[in-house]
Scaffold this active site. Structure first.
Site, PDB file in Angstrom:
ATOM      1  N   HIS A 196       0.813  -1.214   0.000  1.00 32.51           N
ATOM      2  CA  HIS A 196       0.000   0.000   0.000  1.00 32.51           C
ATOM      3  C   HIS A 196       0.852   1.272   0.000  1.00 32.51           C
ATOM      4  O   HIS A 196       0.298   2.386  -0.046  1.00 32.51           O
ATOM      5  CB  HIS A 196      -0.911   0.030   1.230  1.00 32.51           C
ATOM      6  CG  HIS A 196      -0.163   0.252   2.511  1.00 32.51           C
ATOM      7  ND1 HIS A 196       0.642  -0.717   3.081  1.00 32.51           N
ATOM      8  CD2 HIS A 196      -0.069   1.352   3.316  1.00 32.51           C
ATOM      9  CE1 HIS A 196       1.177  -0.233   4.178  1.00 32.51           C
ATOM     10  NE2 HIS A 196       0.765   1.020   4.351  1.00 32.51           N
ATOM     11  N   HIS A 204       1.719   6.968  -0.398  1.00 33.36           N
ATOM     12  CA  HIS A 204       0.827   6.103   0.379  1.00 33.36           C
ATOM     13  C   HIS A 204      -0.478   5.960  -0.379  1.00 33.36           C
ATOM     14  O   HIS A 204      -1.154   6.952  -0.672  1.00 33.36           O
ATOM     15  CB  HIS A 204       0.581   6.730   1.754  1.00 33.36           C
ATOM     16  CG  HIS A 204       0.024   5.791   2.772  1.00 33.36           C
ATOM     17  ND1 HIS A 204      -1.293   5.427   2.810  1.00 33.36           N
ATOM     18  CD2 HIS A 204       0.622   5.125   3.796  1.00 33.36           C
ATOM     19  CE1 HIS A 204      -1.501   4.590   3.814  1.00 33.36           C
ATOM     20  NE2 HIS A 204      -0.348   4.395   4.436  1.00 33.36           N
TER      21      HIS A 204
END
Length: 653
Positions: A62, A77
């Site tokens: 992620h 992110h």
């Protein structure tokens, strides 16, 4: 030794560009992970925002990190709380140690899987060592649509030769460090670790693996808390020693020195903050929300203000009648934005404060509902009750403060309602109950308070005028625009209307007119001094609008945004108000500022001493405001604040 360079940051995905403080995650929105920006993605193709070496690819895919040749650590992110999806939505084509170039495809994201899982898909970019190297962050306009690979930001950084840092020794805290690591799920459950002045702040892969009870009972641990995506172990004054001991055991790769420095600075500041500092911080935060909520509509406000000024001039010279169809239609066009301001601000403020924009727009509509306005307009019906609770109705058209309060409360009301209402009933009941609660807070709580304070202030200011017109002009000139911000000026309006209706004139309105000129003069000074093209455009339009009697674009677009301008403009306004009071300038109509000069011509007399007093006071105030703000109130260095969207037009030396 160090030197500076400007690096470019490209958008990692297609979508809508956001400022970092719009992200619905406090770790990022408060800058704890460093300065940067965010994008609400419209496509799942992710590219490298900079060229460099891949330093991190999260086990759950992620997030990834890149270090540039200049030493900037850039983190991307993908989504909020998407670590919990265990890599399902992500297909990664890079690994740690790879060299990538800006614009190179690195990850593919299934956005639908993220939203189906109830997670936010916002993509966030942060320079994690901002505190160490960042001198200035330049971001293009937020809320704009951009494409992957497009340059959207720049960072002026110090280029420093990297030196190897030796981890500190934990002294007598080695056993405590071992116990903490074991009970947070082991080294393999830790993504990273930072600390503030009292707490270890772990970013865990799965905080359910942490044994809260065991950690809380360890000698040397005060308590455990979970906040902002962090698993926090409260240590107290020995936190730095315990942190060093933990890092000695798990390795320096788990550190984030920039985020640690930010956390220490923030918590130190909060701990040492005096009552006055807290008040100043609260005011600053309020002004930040206020200006951010107003920015999207500054253009239409300025244009509407100019139109209203032109109409005032046309009616003043009897070119148009206020009963003609032409006037009625043009006035509706010019007045609509101000009339429905609570609805518009409800939407924009809610977006800023993470409340529901639609619900807050509805709340804005409720408080300016025609039937309520009709009741509020009559003394005999303004005092009423709701379920036996007495309340005073007031007009909220053109108001700002009440709906901002509602937008701030909105997220807390919604959070509470989600706790008590079953999931299958939420979509129907939460919006209407939230609108009900927030509307009642304004109508029953905020309204009467504003009414009482407004009446008290107004009566006091009128009493001062009876004692000394000069002193009254100084005080009223200095505070009136602040009263406007908080909606406390409404108590003066009936006094002005009554004066004109019964006496045919109003000394008070002359002073209120001065405050518009002072605010306009302030933005005119900014226009004359700044080299920033965008700020020039905004300032000139705001100045013209203020000279036409509408100060909202000047207040919220420029003067409050750069607070010193507003303070200096208020000083100029106070001086101009004192001059107006001293000359006993009179006003003969509900009009003012520079465009409303016909309202200062004495009926039956024509141009005489009163009009000359108007010219001296108003143009004298204009000169005072321009000179004071130009010399003391503004410099382009004020644009060098982080994340100022106007920065990109300023040359960086």
């Amino acid at each position: 030794m160090s030197n500076q360079t400007l690096i470019s940051l490209a958008a990692p995905v297609d979508g809508k560009l956001l400022k970092l403080d719009q992200v619905k995650d406090p770790v990022f929105s408060q800058g704890l992970m460093g300065q940067g920006f965010a994008i609400e993605p419209s496509d799942g193709k992710v590219v490298a925002p900079v060229s460099g070496v891949v330093t991190l690819v999260a086990e759950t895919k992620h997030a990834f990190g890149i270090r540039t040749t200049d030493g900037a650590d850039v983190l991307v992110h993908l989504g909020i709380d998407t670590v919990e999806l265990k890599g399902e939505p992500f297909t990664v084509s890079i690994k740690q140690g790879d060299h990538v170039t800006a614009g190179q495809a690195v990850i593919s994201v299934d956005l639908k899987k993220i939203t189906d899982a109830g997670k936010q898909k916002t993509v966030i970019l942060a320079i994690t060592n901002s505190n160490d190297i960042l001198k200035q962050f330049l971001l293009s306009d937020g809320d704009s649509n951009i494409t992957a690979g497009q340059i959207v930001a720049g960072a002026l950084i110090d280029v420093v030769k990297e030196t190897k840092k030796t981890a500190g020794k934990g002294g007598n805290y080695d056993q405590l460090a071992t116990d903490i690591v074991e009970n947070v799920g082991g080294k393999e459950n830790i993504n990273s670790l930072i600390h503030c002045i009292t707490r270890l702040r772990f970013y865990l892969k799965d905080d359910k693996k942490a044994n809260d009870d065991t950690i809380e009972n360890l000698p040397g641990v005060i308590s455990v808390a979970k906040a902002g995506g962090q698993y926090q172990v409260v240590i107290g004054q020995a936190v730095t020693d315990v942190y060093d001991a933990v890092i000695d055991q798990i390795g320096a790769q788990y550190t984030n020195n920039a985020a640690t420095a930010e956390a220490v600075a923030e918590t130190t500041k909060a701990q040492n903050m005096s009552v006055w500092d807290k008040i100043k911080s609260g005011i600053s935060n309020f002004i930040g929300v206020l200006t951010a909520s107003m920015i999207p509509i500054i253009g239409i406000l300025a244009g509407s203000g100019i139109l209203k000024g032109i109409l005032a001039a046309l009616t003043g010279f009897k070119v148009l009648s206020t009963t003609s169809g032409t006037y009625v239609i043009l006035n509706a066009i010019g007045d609509a934005t101000f009339y429905f301001l609570p609805i518009i601000l409800g939407f924009t403020a809610a977006k800023k404060l993470s409340s529901d924009p639609i619900v807050l727009a509805i709340v804005g509509g409720i408080i300016i509902y025609p039937n309520l306005l009709t009741l509020a307009s009559k003394a005999s019906t303004a005092s009423t009750n709701f379920l036996g609770i007495p309340t005073t109705l007031i007009s909220y058209t053109s108001s700002v403060f009440p709906i901002i309060v509602a937008a701030w409360l909105g997220k807390y009301v919604e959070k509470f309602l989600k706790k008590v209402i079953p999931l299958y009933l939420r979509s129907v009941f939460i919006p209407i109950l939230e609108a009900l609660v927030l509307s009642l807070v304004i109508l029953i709580g905020v309204g009467p308070i504003i009414t009482a304070m407004s009446k008290g202030l107004s009566n006091g200011l009128v009493a001062i005028y009876s004692f000394s017109p000069t002193l009254s002009g100084f005080v009223l000139g200095g505070v009136y625009q602040t009263m406007v911000i908080f909606g406390l000026h409404w108590g003066l309006i009936p006094i002005v209307i009554n004066d004109i209706a019964t006496n045919g004139h109003s000394y008070i309105n002359s002073i209120l007119s001065i405050t518009m000129v002072a605010q306009g003069g302030a933005v005119l000074a900014v226009f004359l001094k700044t080299k920033n093209k965008k700020l020039k455009e905004v300032s000139l339009a705001a100045a013209v609008s203020a000279f036409c009697g509408v100060t909202e674009p000047a207040l919220y677009g420029v003067n409050l945004k750069y607070k010193r301008i507003f303070v200096v403009a208020s000083i100029a306004s106070a001086l101009g108000g004192a001059l107006t009071g001293f000359l006993k300038v009179n006003n003969y109509a509900l009009s003012g500022a520079l465009i409303g000069f016909p309202a200062f011509i004495t009926p039956g007399v024509g141009i005489g001493s009163n009009f000359y007093g108007y010219l001296i006071s108003h143009y004298g105030t204009l000169l005072i405001s321009v000179v004071l703000v130009y010399l003391f109130g503004f410099t382009d260095k004020m644009l060098a604040k982080k994340n100022d969207p106007m920065n990109l037009n300023v040359n960086v030396a």
